[in-house]
Design an enzyme around this catalytic site. Structure first.
Site, PDB file in Angstrom:
ATOM      1  N   CYS A  37     -33.989  23.483 -67.837  1.00 43.39           N
ATOM      2  CA  CYS A  37     -35.151  22.945 -68.577  1.00 43.39           C
ATOM      3  C   CYS A  37     -36.454  23.077 -67.804  1.00 43.39           C
ATOM      4  O   CYS A  37     -37.519  22.716 -68.302  1.00 43.39           O
ATOM      5  CB  CYS A  37     -34.904  21.465 -68.929  1.00 43.39           C
ATOM      6  SG  CYS A  37     -35.110  20.340 -67.535  1.00 43.39           S
ATOM      7  N   ASN A  55     -18.562  -0.937 -34.057  1.00 42.84           N
ATOM      8  CA  ASN A  55     -19.968  -0.600 -33.838  1.00 42.84           C
ATOM      9  C   ASN A  55     -20.286  -0.905 -32.379  1.00 42.84           C
ATOM     10  O   ASN A  55     -19.981  -2.002 -31.915  1.00 42.84           O
ATOM     11  CB  ASN A  55     -20.843  -1.477 -34.762  1.00 42.84           C
ATOM     12  CG  ASN A  55     -22.270  -0.996 -34.831  1.00 42.84           C
ATOM     13  OD1 ASN A  55     -22.831  -0.493 -33.850  1.00 42.84           O
ATOM     14  ND2 ASN A  55     -22.877  -1.137 -35.993  1.00 42.84           N
ATOM     15  N   HIS A  93     -24.377   5.501 -52.190  1.00 43.46           N
ATOM     16  CA  HIS A  93     -25.780   5.947 -52.205  1.00 43.46           C
ATOM     17  C   HIS A  93     -25.932   7.379 -52.664  1.00 43.46           C
ATOM     18  O   HIS A  93     -26.972   7.994 -52.414  1.00 43.46           O
ATOM     19  CB  HIS A  93     -26.403   5.749 -50.805  1.00 43.46           C
ATOM     20  CG  HIS A  93     -26.508   4.297 -50.430  1.00 43.46           C
ATOM     21  ND1 HIS A  93     -26.756   3.874 -49.145  1.00 43.46           N
ATOM     22  CD2 HIS A  93     -26.357   3.168 -51.163  1.00 43.46           C
ATOM     23  CE1 HIS A  93     -26.791   2.558 -49.116  1.00 43.46           C
ATOM     24  NE2 HIS A  93     -26.535   2.105 -50.326  1.00 43.46           N
ATOM     25  N   TYR A 147     -35.674  15.970 -47.256  1.00 40.94           N
ATOM     26  CA  TYR A 147     -34.269  16.132 -47.655  1.00 40.94           C
ATOM     27  C   TYR A 147     -33.748  17.525 -47.321  1.00 40.94           C
ATOM     28  O   TYR A 147     -32.582  17.692 -46.970  1.00 40.94           O
ATOM     29  CB  TYR A 147     -34.093  15.780 -49.141  1.00 40.94           C
ATOM     30  CG  TYR A 147     -34.061  14.273 -49.325  1.00 40.94           C
ATOM     31  CD1 TYR A 147     -35.220  13.554 -49.606  1.00 40.94           C
ATOM     32  CD2 TYR A 147     -32.879  13.560 -49.116  1.00 40.94           C
ATOM     33  CE1 TYR A 147     -35.204  12.173 -49.705  1.00 40.94           C
ATOM     34  CE2 TYR A 147     -32.855  12.179 -49.222  1.00 40.94           C
ATOM     35  CZ  TYR A 147     -34.013  11.483 -49.511  1.00 40.94           C
ATOM     36  OH  TYR A 147     -34.004  10.116 -49.598  1.00 40.94           O
ATOM     37  N   SER A 189     -25.577  -0.874 -39.823  1.00 37.41           N
ATOM     38  CA  SER A 189     -26.353  -2.017 -39.302  1.00 37.41           C
ATOM     39  C   SER A 189     -26.229  -3.231 -40.224  1.00 37.41           C
ATOM     40  O   SER A 189     -26.723  -4.303 -39.913  1.00 37.41           O
ATOM     41  CB  SER A 189     -27.833  -1.618 -39.168  1.00 37.41           C
ATOM     42  OG  SER A 189     -28.311  -1.145 -40.425  1.00 37.41           O
ATOM     43  N   GLY A 242     -19.950   1.524 -38.312  1.00 36.64           N
ATOM     44  CA  GLY A 242     -21.155   2.343 -38.139  1.00 36.64           C
ATOM     45  C   GLY A 242     -22.263   2.028 -39.103  1.00 36.64           C
ATOM     46  O   GLY A 242     -22.962   2.922 -39.561  1.00 36.64           O
ATOM     47  N   GLN A 261     -21.857   4.502 -47.378  1.00 38.08           N
ATOM     48  CA  GLN A 261     -23.298   4.526 -47.662  1.00 38.08           C
ATOM     49  C   GLN A 261     -23.845   5.919 -47.357  1.00 38.08           C
ATOM     50  O   GLN A 261     -24.983   6.221 -47.666  1.00 38.08           O
ATOM     51  CB  GLN A 261     -24.036   3.501 -46.805  1.00 38.08           C
ATOM     52  CG  GLN A 261     -23.574   2.069 -47.023  1.00 38.08           C
ATOM     53  CD  GLN A 261     -24.178   1.124 -46.005  1.00 38.08           C
ATOM     54  OE1 GLN A 261     -25.253   0.568 -46.212  1.00 38.08           O
ATOM     55  NE2 GLN A 261     -23.474   0.963 -44.887  1.00 38.08           N
TER      56      GLN A 261
HETATM   57  N1  APR Z   1     -19.879   4.617 -33.970  1.00 40.61           N
HETATM   58  C1  APR Z   1     -20.056   3.491 -34.712  1.00 40.61           C
HETATM   59  N2  APR Z   1     -21.282   2.980 -34.994  1.00 40.61           N
HETATM   60  C2  APR Z   1     -22.347   3.623 -34.480  1.00 40.61           C
HETATM   61  C3  APR Z   1     -22.242   4.798 -33.700  1.00 40.61           C
HETATM   62  C4  APR Z   1     -20.929   5.284 -33.443  1.00 40.61           C
HETATM   63  N3  APR Z   1     -20.736   6.389 -32.701  1.00 40.61           N
HETATM   64  N4  APR Z   1     -23.510   5.193 -33.342  1.00 40.61           N
HETATM   65  C5  APR Z   1     -24.361   4.297 -33.908  1.00 40.61           C
HETATM   66  N5  APR Z   1     -23.674   3.353 -34.569  1.00 40.61           N
HETATM   67  C6  APR Z   1     -24.182   2.220 -35.341  1.00 40.61           C
HETATM   68  C7  APR Z   1     -25.512   1.673 -34.887  1.00 40.61           C
HETATM   69  O1  APR Z   1     -25.310   0.699 -33.879  1.00 40.61           O
HETATM   70  C8  APR Z   1     -26.018   1.019 -36.184  1.00 40.61           C
HETATM   71  O2  APR Z   1     -25.590  -0.335 -36.273  1.00 40.61           O
HETATM   72  O3  APR Z   1     -24.413   2.698 -36.653  1.00 40.61           O
HETATM   73  C9  APR Z   1     -25.370   1.848 -37.285  1.00 40.61           C
HETATM   74  C10 APR Z   1     -26.338   2.712 -38.061  1.00 40.61           C
HETATM   75  O4  APR Z   1     -27.204   1.852 -38.757  1.00 40.61           O
HETATM   76  P1  APR Z   1     -28.324   2.493 -39.719  1.00 40.61           P
HETATM   77  O5  APR Z   1     -29.030   3.601 -38.996  1.00 40.61           O
HETATM   78  O6  APR Z   1     -29.121   1.349 -40.258  1.00 40.61           O
HETATM   79  O7  APR Z   1     -27.499   3.194 -40.889  1.00 40.61           O
HETATM   80  P2  APR Z   1     -26.830   2.480 -42.136  1.00 40.61           P
HETATM   81  O8  APR Z   1     -26.356   1.123 -41.789  1.00 40.61           O
HETATM   82  O9  APR Z   1     -25.845   3.453 -42.666  1.00 40.61           O
HETATM   83  O10 APR Z   1     -28.069   2.382 -43.172  1.00 40.61           O
HETATM   84  C11 APR Z   1     -27.753   1.870 -44.444  1.00 40.61           C
HETATM   85  O11 APR Z   1     -30.020   2.368 -45.135  1.00 40.61           O
HETATM   86  O12 APR Z   1     -31.797   3.827 -45.062  1.00 40.61           O
HETATM   87  C12 APR Z   1     -30.753   3.382 -45.844  1.00 40.61           C
HETATM   88  O13 APR Z   1     -29.689   4.579 -47.542  1.00 40.61           O
HETATM   89  C13 APR Z   1     -29.794   4.505 -46.155  1.00 40.61           C
HETATM   90  O14 APR Z   1     -27.389   4.407 -46.385  1.00 40.61           O
HETATM   91  C14 APR Z   1     -28.470   4.048 -45.550  1.00 40.61           C
HETATM   92  C15 APR Z   1     -28.646   2.535 -45.458  1.00 40.61           C
END
Ligand code: APR
Length: 251
Positions: free
Chosen positions: A154, A217, A123, A71, A193, A191, A105
């Protein structure tokens, strides 16, 4: 410039300007163009790391130093990051639209830094730490770990103020997000998944309540079949284009 066609959305813009609510769910992809790594996909933070070893209560109990090093590394990147054109476009939209909610998120604080105001951080946030003893929230520590950060009041260990795998979201924040999704006319999914619940269920809640869902996306996600329109391009390209179309339609 990627090719995307906003036509499926354009007729809805006057409704948003007239006060029908817009909800925008964002994930790590919206911060990709600020130089912050996403989680999944090439170069993602979960490539070569197991989330349960770095982002779970069990990992923190087992090895707090390793978790805090992860972190602290993320915090250093977040503190050096600036909002990109996608974040700034969402803040511009919020100034133009009577009713808009950003449900994120992300834990990087970049929506607030860009000027968005009505934000739900599903989150949590990297920018504060929380005491494992007295539960007070304090600014997140600066610099490398170790030493492990401890509560000045504490003495108990501080932890990142984020929701880990296996932990529940804040019931208040989740209810506000679900209520907003069920009340909106248009729901953008930007943005993400769309594989992590319960955030990934918000688009379905919106669609079931009659909202038009749009995905922004570059990659395909499980959400696409639900969408009224899909813009296969980056957030920093598409969101400014949408904001510009809104400005053109201001009555
Ligand atoms: N613009 C839009 N989307 C984008 C870009 C961009 N420039 N670059 C990448 N992406 C997309 C990718 O194609 C992917 O589908 O962003 C997405 C990122 O997906 P993840 O890495 O899985 O992130 P996220 O969906 O935010 O994860 C959700 O998982 O690990 C946990 O708590 C964590 O909040 C997070 C949660």
């Amino acid at each position: 410039m990627s090719a995307f066609d906003l036509t499926p959305l354009l007729d809805l813009l006057p409704e948003l300007l007239a006060g029908r609510p817009l909800v925008v769910l964002t994930g790590a992809g919206v911060s990709a163009e600020s130089g912050l790594p996403t989680f999944r996909g090439p170069g993602g933070m979960w490539e070569g790391n197991r989330p349960e070893d770095l982002a779970s209560p069990e990992a923190f109990a087992r090895d707090p130093e390793t978790v805090w090093r992860f972190y602290a590394w993320r915090l250093e990147k977040v503190r050096a990051a600036r909002p990109n054109e996608g974040h700034l476009a969402l803040a511009r939209m919020e100034r133009l639209l009577p009713r808009m909610t950003v449900v994120t998120q992300n834990v990087d604080g970049l929506h607030a830094a860009a000027g968005s105001r009505n934000i739900l951080e599903l989150h949590g946030t990297l920018l504060t730490a929380r005491c494992t003893g007295c539960d007070r929230g304090v600014p997140a520590p600066e610099g490398p770990v170790p030493p492990l950060p401890r509560c000045a009041a504490c003495g108990a260990l501080l932890r990142p103020d984020v929701v880990w795998f296996g932990e529940a979201l804040s019931p208040v924040t989740w209810k506000a997000a679900a209520d907003a999704a069920e009340a909106c006319a248009v729901f953008f999914v930007v943005g993400t998944s769309s594989v992590v619940a319960p955030a990934s269920s918000l688009a379905l809640l919106a669609a079931r309540a009659g909202a038009y869902v749009f995905e922004i996306n570059p990659e395909e996600t499980p959400l696409a079949p639900l969408a009224a329109g899909v813009f296969r391009a980056g957030a920093a390209e598409v969101l400014p284009a949408i904001a510009a179309e809104l400005v053109r339609r201001i009555p």
